[in-house]
Design an enzyme around this catalytic site. Sequence first.
Site, mmCIF file in Angstrom:
data_model
loop_
_atom_site.group_PDB
_atom_site.id
_atom_site.type_symbol
_atom_site.label_atom_id
_atom_site.label_comp_id
_atom_site.label_asym_id
_atom_site.label_seq_id
_atom_site.Cartn_x
_atom_site.Cartn_y
_atom_site.Cartn_z
ATOM 1 N N CYS A 264 9.101 -8.382 -18.658
ATOM 2 C CA CYS A 264 9.964 -9.053 -18.915
ATOM 3 C C CYS A 264 10.207 -10.581 -18.968
ATOM 4 O O CYS A 264 10.304 -10.957 -17.771
ATOM 5 C CB CYS A 264 11.106 -8.481 -18.082
ATOM 6 N N GLY B 190 13.870 -12.948 -24.059
ATOM 7 C CA GLY B 190 13.641 -12.888 -25.513
ATOM 8 C C GLY B 190 12.639 -11.680 -25.570
ATOM 9 O O GLY B 190 12.403 -11.464 -26.848
ATOM 10 N N ARG B 191 11.960 -11.357 -24.688
ATOM 11 C CA ARG B 191 10.683 -10.164 -25.012
ATOM 12 C C ARG B 191 10.433 -9.495 -23.796
ATOM 13 O O ARG B 191 10.881 -9.671 -22.680
ATOM 14 C CB ARG B 191 9.338 -11.048 -25.265
ATOM 15 N N CYS C 273 0.792 -1.205 0.066
ATOM 16 C CA CYS C 273 -0.108 -0.011 0.002
ATOM 17 C C CYS C 273 0.916 1.418 -0.035
ATOM 18 O O CYS C 273 1.778 1.527 0.956
ATOM 19 C CB CYS C 273 -0.819 0.089 1.299
#
Length: 278
Positions: A261, A264-265, A121
Amino acid sequence: MNNILSEEVLNVTDFTTSRQLALWKREDLQSPQLDDVAEEVPVALVYNGISHVVMMASPKDLTHFAMGFSLSEGIIDSPREIYGMDVVPSCNGLEVQIDLSSRRFMGLKARRRALAGRTGCGVCGVEQLNDIGKPVQPLPFSQTFNLGNLDRALKHLNDFQPTGKLTGCTHAAAWVMPSGELAGGHEDVGRHVALDKLLGRRATEGEEWRQGAALVSSRASYEMVQKSAMCGVEILFAVSAATTLAVDVAERCNLTLVGFCKPGRATIYTHPQRLIAD
């Protein structure tokens, strides 16, 4: 007060508790057996004898947490403004007793308000919703990162989650060098606390920690973006998604925010000019 880089005074070597728990596996309710559960305790940050905030946290690396929180919340501008810290038991948890410079303590008292934090929070204790956003100086564009090196960091992120491996109950935050090597990392039951621990550690490390990016195992909230920017971090990688407010804050303060994340991408939300794609 102890030196801020000294070991914490508590001999806390085990951050899990073994409990008898019933396990269910494919319609079979098994007899209770021992399993590991992550510790979560109230941690009060006490500045010059005045309790400022209580957060729920894992009971380790608490001096790094206190340093990171003090920096990311704008209580101090430099680690030199904290003269020492002690970690001591209190009635139901732990206290980090912080010896703060007189000038910073006067500023803290001037803005002090009832602030009671809890894991996950960032709004608790804020008197007005307009006070959520802190003034952050726009970040410079002095860092670059080759996305081809991110896979190496992702592969080793859980190396900094020993408690998480046992319990499945912690978040991690790590510092990624430009090469993709992880310089260090911290874990906590609270993702914001894990990041504060990392930011506090970074503030007291050498020049090599000035280059690189922060990597968190969680989603990226606006508060995590804001904390990173307050500490001069230009690039924040998150394993999960970012919120709309996080993206807005990142855009405004020139922080490169990257989510989802995976090897490769990745999804680049803001300021891609810092990133190099091989």
